[in-house]
Design a protein around this motif. Structure first.
Motif, PDB file in Angstrom:
ATOM      1  N   PRO A 142       0.832  -1.204   0.000  1.00 48.93           N
ATOM      2  CA  PRO A 142       0.000   0.000   0.000  1.00 48.93           C
ATOM      3  C   PRO A 142       0.861   1.247   0.000  1.00 48.93           C
ATOM      4  CG  PRO A 142       0.148  -0.907   2.210  1.00 48.93           C
ATOM      5  CD  PRO A 142       0.857  -1.884   1.299  1.00 48.93           C
ATOM      6  N   TRP A 157       0.209  -7.471   4.821  1.00 51.27           N
ATOM      7  CA  TRP A 157      -1.243  -7.435   4.892  1.00 51.27           C
ATOM      8  C   TRP A 157      -1.662  -8.248   6.109  1.00 51.27           C
ATOM      9  CZ3 TRP A 157      -3.848  -4.088   2.162  1.00 51.27           C
ATOM     10  CH2 TRP A 157      -3.333  -3.647   0.933  1.00 51.27           C
ATOM     11  N   THR A 208      -7.682   1.577   2.276  1.00 48.03           N
ATOM     12  CA  THR A 208      -6.608   0.872   2.964  1.00 48.03           C
ATOM     13  C   THR A 208      -6.344   1.538   4.310  1.00 48.03           C
ATOM     14  OG1 THR A 208      -5.568   0.255   0.870  1.00 48.03           O
ATOM     15  CG2 THR A 208      -4.203   0.150   2.841  1.00 48.03           C
ATOM     16  N   CYS A 210      -3.871   1.266   7.810  1.00 44.88           N
ATOM     17  CA  CYS A 210      -2.591   0.715   8.235  1.00 44.88           C
ATOM     18  C   CYS A 210      -2.308   1.090   9.683  1.00 44.88           C
ATOM     19  CB  CYS A 210      -1.453   1.232   7.355  1.00 44.88           C
ATOM     20  SG  CYS A 210      -1.552   0.732   5.618  1.00 44.88           S
ATOM     21  N   CYS A 224      -1.340  -3.590   7.192  1.00 41.79           N
ATOM     22  CA  CYS A 224      -2.405  -2.916   6.459  1.00 41.79           C
ATOM     23  C   CYS A 224      -3.535  -3.896   6.132  1.00 41.79           C
ATOM     24  CB  CYS A 224      -1.873  -2.309   5.160  1.00 41.79           C
ATOM     25  SG  CYS A 224      -0.571  -1.070   5.392  1.00 41.79           S
ATOM     26  N   LYS A 226      -7.821  -3.986   4.230  1.00 44.97           N
ATOM     27  CA  LYS A 226      -8.845  -3.302   3.451  1.00 44.97           C
ATOM     28  C   LYS A 226     -10.127  -3.173   4.263  1.00 44.97           C
ATOM     29  CE  LYS A 226      -6.958  -2.490  -0.616  1.00 44.97           C
ATOM     30  NZ  LYS A 226      -6.902  -1.121  -1.194  1.00 44.97           N
TER      31      LYS A 226
END
Length: 353
Positions: A142, A157, A208, A210, A224, A226
């Motif tokens: 990201p 992720w 996104t 984080c 991070c 979604k």
């Protein structure tokens, strides 16, 4: 152009009206207790994919019902200052759904968006056995988050991302199942298009988020995930699409839709489309689904949609004194009670003639 079937309208009423409304008469004239379980108890009136979902995934249908009500509330918020304010009066609402107007396009789109939002959220909250957080897939990193600086040397992720793909698929299965497979009449094509536009208004605007990890506020590792946009953002996007909705007609092949007017661009997947002009909604008309605007509160100083000139359709307005009670002089008492007094409030409101 074919109107929605009585069974389709019935499903829409079961989905949209709040659970505490009892005894509403829907399109087939039967009183129903409007709760999520009613959908499956009355599914014998329908057939196909809906009945299958009720038998195999009743908990999904429960979230579908929540999502439809979420969509209705958002519709009422977005249209609160308009002549048609997304009223949930069942006899009039059903007439709206029978027309291919811009308002119907918004209802279908925001309902489909509400369903994908509710199902996806239930997955993230661990309320459904069929899904959970998003399955981590290989992705590009990201964009750097604010404050990470050059110390952000690694990322991954993680967290509990929203599995929007699962919610999208369930919204598509349930909302699009109202249409007969293979049908290509204008009404079916328009409804399916607006359903998809509503889903994409959410799916295409995932954000996104984080979080930094490290000692003493450092950001040696960034995790991070979604997340779905807030549903108000989805409603705002769909309202913009409503304002720019494109009028269409059937193509010569009977399977496509083309814009009315040579200078109009063909609609993309996220545009809302319609084929009939809306009534002006100034006066009550059960045939068109209009409740009219007489007695509606308006803003006498505003010149926009909520202003008295537009909302009252040029009929004028009157001022009326309203007296009501509201909480005031609230104080917090340790621990943990807030005590308020009741104050009488006098207010002048403008009402359409």
């Amino acid at each position: 152009m074919l109107p929605p079937s009585r069974a389709q309208l019935g499903l829409f009423f079961i989905l949209l009206f709040p659970a505490n409304i009892i005894g509403l008469w829907w399109a087939v004239g039967s009183p129903l207790v409007m709760e999520p379980n009613s959908i499956c108890r009355k599914m014998k009136r329908l057939a196909g994919k809906h009945a299958e979902l009720c038998q195999t995934e009743p908990e999904i249908v429960n979230e579908v019902s929540k999502g439809a009500r979420l969509g209705l509330r958002e519709c009422q918020y977005q249209f609160r200052s308009r002549r048609w304010n997304c009223t949930n009066h069942n006899k009039y609402f059903g007439k709206i759904l029978q027309q291919d107007i811009r308002e119907t396009a918004f209802v279908y789109a925001v309902t489909a968006a509400g369903v994908i939002h509710a199902v996806t959220q239930a997955c993230s909250m661990g309320e459904l056995l069929q899904c959970s957080c998003e399955v981590i897939r290989s992705r590009f990193p990201p964009h750097p988050i604010a404050g990470a600086g050059s110390e952000a040397s690694a990322w991954e992720w993680g967290g509990c991302g929203d599995d929007v793909e699962f919610g999208y698929e369930k919204s598509r299965q349930f909302m699009d199942a109202r249409q007969k497979k293979g049908k290509s009449d204008i009404r079916t094509l328009i409804d399916l298009h607006n359903n998809e536009a509503g889903r994409l208004a959410l799916k295409n605007h995932m954000r996104t988020e984080c979080k930094c990890h490290g000692l003493s506020g450092s950001c040696t590792l960034t995790t991070c995930w979604k997340k779905m946009p807030h549903f108000r953002e989805v409603g705002d996007q769909l309202l913009e699409r409503f304002n720019g909705a494109i009028k269409v007609m059937g193509g010569n092949d009977g399977k496509t839709l083309v814009p009315v007017g040579h200078s109009i661009k063909p609609p993309d997947q996220q545009d809302l489309i319609y084929s009939a002009d809306s009534p002006d909604f100034c006066n009550a008309n059960r045939k068109t689904g209009s409740l009219g605007t007489r007695g509606r509160a308006c803003n006498s100083t505003a010149m926009d949609l909520g202003g008295c000139d537009l909302l009252c359709c040029g009929r004028g307005h009157r001022e009326e004194a309203v007296v009501f009670q509201e909480n005031c002089l609230c104080r917090f008492h340790w621990c943990c009670v807030v005590q308020c007094k009741k104050c009488t409030v006098h207010k002048e409101v403008s009402l359409c003639l």
